[in-house]
Design a protein around this motif. Structure first.
Motif, mmCIF file in Angstrom:
data_model
loop_
_atom_site.group_PDB
_atom_site.id
_atom_site.type_symbol
_atom_site.label_atom_id
_atom_site.label_comp_id
_atom_site.label_asym_id
_atom_site.label_seq_id
_atom_site.Cartn_x
_atom_site.Cartn_y
_atom_site.Cartn_z
ATOM 1 N N PHE A 1 40.458 35.108 34.811
ATOM 2 C CA PHE A 1 39.217 34.959 35.564
ATOM 3 C C PHE A 1 39.377 35.345 37.034
ATOM 4 O O PHE A 1 38.392 35.405 37.769
ATOM 5 C CB PHE A 1 38.699 33.522 35.443
ATOM 6 N N ASP A 2 40.615 35.587 37.453
ATOM 7 C CA ASP A 2 40.858 36.026 38.829
ATOM 8 C C ASP A 2 40.980 37.539 38.932
ATOM 9 O O ASP A 2 41.148 38.070 40.029
ATOM 10 C CB ASP A 2 42.143 35.385 39.365
ATOM 11 N N MET A 3 40.901 38.232 37.795
ATOM 12 C CA MET A 3 41.062 39.676 37.797
ATOM 13 C C MET A 3 39.726 40.372 38.068
ATOM 14 O O MET A 3 38.650 39.778 37.929
ATOM 15 C CB MET A 3 41.662 40.135 36.470
ATOM 16 N N LYS B 1 32.686 31.804 34.509
ATOM 17 C CA LYS B 1 33.033 33.217 34.491
ATOM 18 C C LYS B 1 33.529 33.572 33.090
ATOM 19 O O LYS B 1 33.904 32.695 32.299
ATOM 20 C CB LYS B 1 34.119 33.536 35.523
ATOM 21 N N CYS B 2 33.547 34.865 32.798
ATOM 22 C CA CYS B 2 34.044 35.309 31.499
ATOM 23 C C CYS B 2 34.885 36.561 31.680
ATOM 24 O O CYS B 2 34.820 37.232 32.717
ATOM 25 C CB CYS B 2 32.889 35.581 30.529
ATOM 26 N N ALA B 3 35.679 36.886 30.655
ATOM 27 C CA ALA B 3 36.535 38.080 30.682
ATOM 28 C C ALA B 3 36.893 38.453 29.253
ATOM 29 O O ALA B 3 36.929 37.594 28.359
ATOM 30 C CB ALA B 3 37.796 37.833 31.501
ATOM 31 N N LEU B 4 37.151 39.729 29.021
ATOM 32 C CA LEU B 4 37.738 40.185 27.765
ATOM 33 C C LEU B 4 39.247 40.113 27.903
ATOM 34 O O LEU B 4 39.810 40.584 28.899
ATOM 35 C CB LEU B 4 37.302 41.615 27.451
ATOM 36 N N ILE B 5 39.909 39.530 26.907
ATOM 37 C CA ILE B 5 41.360 39.358 26.969
ATOM 38 C C ILE B 5 41.986 39.937 25.707
ATOM 39 O O ILE B 5 41.396 39.904 24.630
ATOM 40 C CB ILE B 5 41.742 37.865 27.124
ATOM 41 N N ASP B 6 43.187 40.522 25.860
ATOM 42 C CA ASP B 6 43.833 41.177 24.724
ATOM 43 C C ASP B 6 45.335 41.206 24.933
ATOM 44 O O ASP B 6 45.842 40.872 26.003
ATOM 45 C CB ASP B 6 43.301 42.609 24.572
ATOM 46 N N ASN B 7 46.050 41.625 23.880
ATOM 47 C CA ASN B 7 47.508 41.696 23.923
ATOM 48 C C ASN B 7 48.032 43.014 24.468
ATOM 49 O O ASN B 7 49.208 43.105 24.810
ATOM 50 C CB ASN B 7 48.100 41.541 22.511
ATOM 51 N N ASN B 8 47.206 44.058 24.483
ATOM 52 C CA ASN B 8 47.713 45.403 24.723
ATOM 53 C C ASN B 8 47.509 45.903 26.145
ATOM 54 O O ASN B 8 48.382 46.572 26.697
ATOM 55 C CB ASN B 8 47.026 46.396 23.771
ATOM 56 N N ILE B 9 46.360 45.616 26.726
ATOM 57 C CA ILE B 9 45.978 46.252 27.981
ATOM 58 C C ILE B 9 46.157 45.296 29.160
ATOM 59 O O ILE B 9 46.923 45.558 30.079
ATOM 60 C CB ILE B 9 44.517 46.744 27.908
#
Length: 668
Positions: free
Chosen positions: A609-611, A592-600
């Motif tokens: 990956f569970d979101m 699985k993949c996801a975009l990850i960041d500090n702000n949102i």
């Protein structure tokens, strides 16, 4: 595990102390049970007015005291308790069989002895009206009661900290590099911290970090209130924000007792009963002790620093918790006399300089083309219609900074009404080179000079009101605080001055350029590079492959061609489509993949990956993954990061630096 539960009873505290053993043991051969460690058999308690003398009678092992003034391993000690009240002392011993405590010894002091409050620190901590050089409060004032609130430090006020928490090396607390030898960790010497800002320096002052304590963290609503009066003694009232966001948090309320131990002037400390030293919820499990002998390393009328010691698996470090008084919060730091702070001299305010303001005001992008027009229309930014910009003159910052952060839930920052959507400021060039304007129903001539917009009539841009106050941005002369051609500008009126008469804060309105055509009808394409295999662009972390779109700071790595231009507005979605090269990675199971960041999202692997926005990777074709801005404010990524994360360990094998064939990005 919520600390307000585990610290509410002394019994729980004793269990905690048993887990956090003393620094120096003398086990001896004696063995003791709880029944042995009670007065008067194991120790004596002698009360002389409001001084209580404790003396151990045991031998063969280290005595362990838990007192209103904190813990001690001394054979004899004297407590000074200024206020009448009910107290208790618990006595224990460290034996070869482990730590053993007896039942608490309870006693009552029937009188106050304000003569024991001779140290200024009592009043710096608990008297909102006490400042450097003041006479100590008289008995009548103390009997009636004094009180003071402390909040987590929310800005750089020139006091030596830029946020609510700092970290300090346990073997080099003065950060001079002389406390240890880096290649000889087995012989590191842990050093005590002594009181006073000249005696210590943080190893790391993170300010606000979204993964640590961001500016919007509910902890920033927290406070400690210290009160003293003849009836109730020393009372600590603590509120800790634990969920929600700053200005709208929910959390824990606690009321307990506090006491200061000031005998050792180099290491003053504070201890709590039925509450604890304030810290954010994510640090509950970081330290074993937030109640007893919390060292005070700085205390002025405006600034309080407490230290706990990290005891989790990350290792032993000093954690410095920074607080400022309610007065500092209310005045944005202007209540702090320069000579009283004594740490950093503030630079005088310097206004922004615009070389081509008369051109910048008329520069806009329409349908992908940038040009200079003869007329421009500005509307009020509905996300941040107004702001107070104050001058942070500390040498490490020297910048104009906002106060509200776009949050208008507090009483002092009322929300603007829906009518702000009707306001338009139209500025146009006349044939004679002058400027005309229309602002609502007001019109006339405008002068653009020295970074100011000067109108021939008073204009009102907006009014915001609630039950507590009204904020009005109105005037004839407005200082331009920022101007991003084609995007937005901030113009404001003076709000306050410093002790030299310089304007050091402005009440500003944020205005957006109104697009003069429909503009793009489809999504915005974000320009990317294709240097996926470069160092710092693709790497592995937390068992996943990371692809950086931008990673920290102006010089950070990433495939955004111009990270500073990437703005994800409220409600917008950034959409990434990528294709993996065939045959480079051998997949044993589908990742699985996801975009990850500090702000949102602020959720990293593996939780990301569970979101709901995590997707299954199409290892044989294109995959699209999205991230929606749900914060309610425009987000940028230059100061933080935005990464694509793909599960890898246990999923695939191969050269991950060469796995991407193509990547594209749009905002819609």
């Amino acid at each position: 595990m919520k600390l307000n539960h585990i610290y509410s009873l002394m019994t729980s505290a004793l269990l905690l102390f048993g887990a956090c053993t003393p620094d120096d043991h003398d086990f001896g051969g004696a063995q003791y049970s709880s029944e042995n460690l009670v007065a008067p058999n194991a120790y004596t308690v002698t009360i002389d007015g409001n001084k209580v003398h404790l003396a151990s009678k045991i031998s063969g092992c280290t005595p362990l005291w838990v007192t209103p003034n904190g813990r001690s391993q001394e054979s004899e000690l004297t407590l000074e308790l200024p206020f009448a009240g009910d107290y208790e002392v618990t006595f224990g011993a460290e034996t070869r069989a482990g730590t053993v405590y007896g039942e608490p010894y309870k006693f009552t002091l029937g009188q106050n002895d304000f003569g024991l409050l001779s140290d200024d620190k009592w009043f710096y901590l608990a008297d909102n009206n006490f400042h450097t050089g003041d006479k100590l409060p008289d008995a009548a004032t103390l009997a009636a009661g004094i009180s003071k609130k402390w909040y987590p430090c929310d800005a750089d006020y020139g006091l030596g900290c830029t946020g609510p928490v700092m970290y300090m090396s346990p073997y080099d607390p003065d950060n001079d590099g002389k406390g240890f030898t880096a290649d000889d960790e087995a012989n590191l010497v842990y050093k005590d911290i002594t009181f006073g800002r000249d005696n210590w320096a943080p190893n790391w002052d993170p300010g606000f970090q979204s993964w640590l304590i961001p500016e919007t963290d509910p902890y920033m609503d927290s406070y400690m209130q210290f009160s003293m009066d003849a009836k109730n003694g020393c009372v600590a009232t603590v509120y800790r924000g634990e969920s929600g966001s700053k200005g709208a948090s929910t959390g824990s309320n606690m009321t307990g007792k506090f006491n200061l131990a000031l005998t050792d002037k180099t290491k003053p400390s504070i201890s709590f009963t039925d509450c604890y030293a304030l810290h954010n919820i994510s640090s509950d499990e970081v330290c074993a002790n937030y109640t007893q002998d919390i060292q005070i390393i700085e205390l002025t009328p405006y600034y309080l620093s407490l230290v706990t010691r990290r005891t989790n698996s990350e290792g032993n470090w000093y954690i410095v918790w920074n607080f400022v008084s309610e007065e500092v919060i209310q005045t944005h730091g202007e209540c702090i006399p320069k000579e009283d702070a004594g740490l950093i001299d503030k630079a005088e305010p310097v206004l922004p300089i615009f070389d081509n303001l008369d051109t910048d005001l008329f520069t806009i992008e329409a349908d992908g083309v940038t040009y200079v027009g003869s007329q421009m229309t500005f509307t009020i930014d509905e996300e941040m219609p107004y702001e107070w910009m104050w001058w942070n003159g500390s040498p490490s910052v020297t910048a104009w900074q906002g106060v509200t952060g776009g949050d208008y839930t507090a009483a002092w920052a009322p929300a603007a009404g829906d009518d702000i959507g009707d306001f338009e400021l139209v500025i146009s060039k006349a044939s004679d080179g002058s400027y005309d304007y229309t602002a609502g129903e007001t019109e006339g001539k405008l002068t653009i000079t020295d970074g100011k917009l000067v109108f021939d009539n008073e204009i009102t841009i907006l009014t915001a009101s609630n039950d507590f106050r009204t904020v009005t941005v109105t005037g004839k002369e407005f200082t331009v605080m920022s101007c991003e051609p084609g995007e937005s500008m901030m113009i404001g009126i003076p709000s306050s001055t410093d002790d030299k008469g310089n304007t050091d804060s402005y009440l500003v309105a944020k205005l957006n350029y109104k697009q003069i055509s429909a503009g793009q009808t489809g999504p915005t394409v974000v320009p990317l590079t294709d240097n996926y295999s470069d160092e710092g662009i693709t790497w592995t972390e937390n068992g996943c492959v990371r692809l950086a779109f931008h990673h920290y700071g102006d010089g950070g790595n990433g495939i955004f061609k111009d990270a500073a231009s990437v703005k994800l507005k409220k409600g917008q979605t950034i959409k990434v489509t990528f294709k993996l090269k065939e045959g480079v990675i051998t997949w044993s199971q589908t990742p699985k993949c996801a975009l990850i960041d500090n702000n949102i999202k602020t959720t990293w692997e593996p939780g990301c990956f569970d979101m709901d926005d995590a997707v299954t990777v199409n290892v044989n074709g294109e995959t699209t993954v999205t991230l929606k801005n749900t914060t309610g404010a425009t987000q940028k990524f230059t100061a933080t990061c935005l990464d694509l994360s793909i599960q890898f360990d246990g999923y695939g094998e191969g050269d991950y630096t060469d796995m991407f064939e193509s990547v594209s990005c749009i905002i819609e």
